[in-house]
Design an enzyme around this catalytic site. Structure first.
Site, PDB file in Angstrom:
ATOM      1  N   ARG A 176     -27.328 -67.990  25.357  1.00 15.15           N
ATOM      2  CA  ARG A 176     -27.579 -68.443  23.988  1.00 15.15           C
ATOM      3  C   ARG A 176     -28.667 -69.516  24.079  1.00 15.15           C
ATOM      4  O   ARG A 176     -28.590 -70.392  24.936  1.00 15.15           O
ATOM      5  CB  ARG A 176     -26.298 -69.023  23.351  1.00 15.15           C
ATOM      6  N   ARG A 195     -17.366 -71.027  22.247  1.00 17.14           N
ATOM      7  CA  ARG A 195     -18.557 -71.426  21.491  1.00 17.14           C
ATOM      8  C   ARG A 195     -18.495 -72.930  21.255  1.00 17.14           C
ATOM      9  O   ARG A 195     -17.498 -73.562  21.557  1.00 17.14           O
ATOM     10  CB  ARG A 195     -18.645 -70.640  20.175  1.00 17.14           C
ATOM     11  N   GLY A 196     -19.594 -73.467  20.684  1.00 17.63           N
ATOM     12  CA  GLY A 196     -19.678 -74.916  20.526  1.00 17.63           C
ATOM     13  C   GLY A 196     -20.487 -75.451  21.702  1.00 17.63           C
ATOM     14  O   GLY A 196     -20.263 -75.035  22.846  1.00 17.63           O
ATOM     15  N   ALA A 197     -21.432 -76.362  21.397  1.00 10.49           N
ATOM     16  CA  ALA A 197     -22.414 -76.755  22.412  1.00 10.49           C
ATOM     17  C   ALA A 197     -21.791 -77.260  23.726  1.00 10.49           C
ATOM     18  O   ALA A 197     -22.066 -76.698  24.803  1.00 10.49           O
ATOM     19  CB  ALA A 197     -23.380 -77.772  21.805  1.00 10.49           C
ATOM     20  N   ASN A 245     -28.372 -77.821  14.350  1.00  9.42           N
ATOM     21  CA  ASN A 245     -26.922 -77.567  14.284  1.00  9.42           C
ATOM     22  C   ASN A 245     -26.703 -76.298  13.468  1.00  9.42           C
ATOM     23  O   ASN A 245     -27.667 -75.672  12.985  1.00  9.42           O
ATOM     24  CB  ASN A 245     -26.202 -78.769  13.657  1.00  9.42           C
ATOM     25  N   LYS A 246     -25.459 -75.910  13.317  1.00 12.54           N
ATOM     26  CA  LYS A 246     -25.099 -74.663  12.640  1.00 12.54           C
ATOM     27  C   LYS A 246     -25.839 -74.479  11.325  1.00 12.54           C
ATOM     28  O   LYS A 246     -26.010 -75.434  10.566  1.00 12.54           O
ATOM     29  CB  LYS A 246     -23.581 -74.667  12.420  1.00 12.54           C
ATOM     30  N   ASP A 288     -26.281 -79.160  18.208  1.00 13.35           N
ATOM     31  CA  ASP A 288     -26.501 -78.260  19.347  1.00 13.35           C
ATOM     32  C   ASP A 288     -27.662 -78.718  20.209  1.00 13.35           C
ATOM     33  O   ASP A 288     -27.733 -78.395  21.395  1.00 13.35           O
ATOM     34  CB  ASP A 288     -26.739 -76.831  18.851  1.00 13.35           C
ATOM     35  N   GLN A 295     -16.541 -70.311  11.369  1.00 11.02           N
ATOM     36  CA  GLN A 295     -15.951 -71.263  12.321  1.00 11.02           C
ATOM     37  C   GLN A 295     -15.202 -72.394  11.603  1.00 11.02           C
ATOM     38  O   GLN A 295     -14.236 -72.937  12.133  1.00 11.02           O
ATOM     39  CB  GLN A 295     -17.039 -71.889  13.217  1.00 11.02           C
TER      40      GLN A 295
HETATM   41  O1  MRU Z   1     -22.587 -70.884  16.966  1.00 13.25           O
HETATM   42  P1  MRU Z   1     -21.607 -71.936  17.395  1.00 13.25           P
HETATM   43  O2  MRU Z   1     -20.244 -71.757  16.801  1.00 13.25           O
HETATM   44  O3  MRU Z   1     -21.584 -72.116  18.895  1.00 13.25           O
HETATM   45  O4  MRU Z   1     -22.209 -73.266  16.772  1.00 13.25           O
HETATM   46  C1  MRU Z   1     -21.579 -74.488  17.029  1.00 13.25           C
HETATM   47  C2  MRU Z   1     -22.105 -75.608  16.234  1.00 13.25           C
HETATM   48  O5  MRU Z   1     -23.109 -75.511  15.565  1.00 13.25           O
HETATM   49  C3  MRU Z   1     -21.390 -76.929  16.368  1.00 13.25           C
HETATM   50  O6  MRU Z   1     -21.477 -77.645  15.179  1.00 13.25           O
HETATM   51  C4  MRU Z   1     -22.064 -77.725  17.474  1.00 13.25           C
HETATM   52  O7  MRU Z   1     -22.163 -76.962  18.622  1.00 13.25           O
HETATM   53  C5  MRU Z   1     -21.364 -78.964  17.784  1.00 13.25           C
HETATM   54  S1  MRU Z   1     -19.928 -78.663  18.771  1.00 13.25           S
HETATM   55  C6  MRU Z   1     -19.245 -80.119  19.204  1.00 13.25           C
END
Ligand code: MRU
Length: 345
Positions: A89, A46-48, A247-248, A237, A196
């Site tokens: 996603r 996970r993470g962009a 973002n999250k 994201d 997370q």
């Molecule tokens: O749902 P996730 O855990 O994939 O969400 C990730 C985030 O929101 C991060 O803050 C974002 O992707 C930045 S990662 C460098």
């Protein structure tokens, strides 16, 4: 210490199963495109930037299994694999960016023999991984100057090595500031519902011996009012051309709070997170996830009566007027964002 969330081999990849952190640090093997799809969907990875990298390797694993010698059929498979991964996603644009980048490379070189194209896709996926690492190091270098001795920096979710190619966006700044021997602290929001922040960010910060403290998401306002937080750093994201940031979920809350308390609010993201087709945040598609993420605690203990109505948006949008600066690998962008972002793209 950098930990790459993805290792590549000649016929498979391995990814760190982030759902098992912090109890277990294990790599799981992905042999084909379906394994990679599932790993992204279920948030093992996970993470962009990390999901963009994983999708690029997933595309390669899918293409390498195609036996045809007919170029048109091969290209048809490429398109359906791109569509397949695009449905994993919806919010993080890096996924689409990586798929598009590989697709364009293949189309440019479509006259090459199929085995050579497959090899090119493999090398392009490796390039995306390495390129992200370089971008994160640059952001770390540029952004660390914003961190001063005695700062207490708040962050949410995980924008660390595991969310990228190994160094991180927000955490990359912290790692760099630590290398520069700055004396600062980090506060990490737990990041409901999938934790997370608690599970992954705290784990990464601990591995790197950074002075870090965990809080409930809802404690941020109180701590800001108590002047315990000097700066907020978040990842992204997807960033619209006007500087609005998805973002999250919970990021927007922090931005409003930071503005109310006159605390700088920074976004750290590579250019691959900007979407040149989206003009404003309202147009960003927000992922809604399974209600079980909220009604049970990490899919185990029941936390709400059966049958309750649930809304589980996984991301939110922070308007550009709440953002003090966006740290990218090409520089620190300050408001008004729109002119500079348009110039870059
Ligand atoms: O749902 P996730 O855990 O994939 O969400 C990730 C985030 O929101 C991060 O803050 C974002 O992707 C930045 S990662 C460098």
């Amino acid at each position: 210490m950098n930990i790459c969330p993805l290792l590549y081999f000649s016929d498979h990849i391995k990814i760190v199963d982030q759902r098992r952190l912090p109890s277990k640090f294990v790599y799981v093997r992905c042999n084909n495109e379906r394994d990679v799809y599932k790993a992204i969907k279920e948030m093992k990875i996970r993470g962009a930037p990390a999901i963009g990298i994983a999708a690029a390797f997933g595309l390669w694993l899918g293409l390498r299994r195609i036996k045809t010698t007919n170029k048109a059929v091969f290209l048809k498979h490429l398109n359906s694999l791109v569509d397949f991964f695009s449905s994993c996603r919806p919010t993080a644009v890096n996924l689409f960016w990586a798929l598009e980048r590989i697709k364009n490379i293949v189309l440019e070189k479509k006259d090459l023999p199929i085995p050579k194209i497959k090899d090119l896709v493999y090398r392009s996926a490796i390039d995306i991984l390495k390129d992200d690492y370089y971008r994160c190091r640059r952001m770390g270098h540029l952004g660390a100057r914003l961190i001063k001795d005695k700062d207490c920096c708040l962050t949410i979710c995980n924008a660390g090595g595991l969310a990228t190619s190994g160094f991180g966006t927000v955490l990359g700044l912290f790692f760099e500031a630590k290398n520069e021997r700055k004396k600062f602290k980090v506060i990490a929001c737990e990041t409901r519902p999938l934790m997370q922040g608690a599970r992954i960010t705290l784990w990464e910060l601990k591995q790197n011996k950074i002075d870090a403290t965990l809080i409930c998401d809802s404690a941020a306002a109180y701590l800001m009012a108590q002047k315990k937080i000097s700066k907020v750093f978040v990842g992204a994201d997807r960033i619209a051309l006007n500087g609005d940031v998805a973002n999250k979920i919970g990021t927007y809350n922090l931005a409003v709070l930071a503005n109310f308390h006159n605390i700088p609010f920074y976004v750290v993201a590579p250019l691959s997170t900007f979407d040149k087709n989206i003009k404003r945040g309202e147009d960003i598609k927000i992922e809604y996830r399974d209600e079980k993420e909220i009604t049970s605690f990490y899919f185990k203990r029941k936390m709400a009566p059966s049958g309750v109505k649930v809304l589980n948006p996984a991301f939110d949008v922070t308007k550009n007027n709440l953002i003090s600066a966006i740290i990218t690998e090409v520089g620190i962008i300050r408001p008004p964002f729109i002119d500079i972002i348009w110039k870059i793209f």
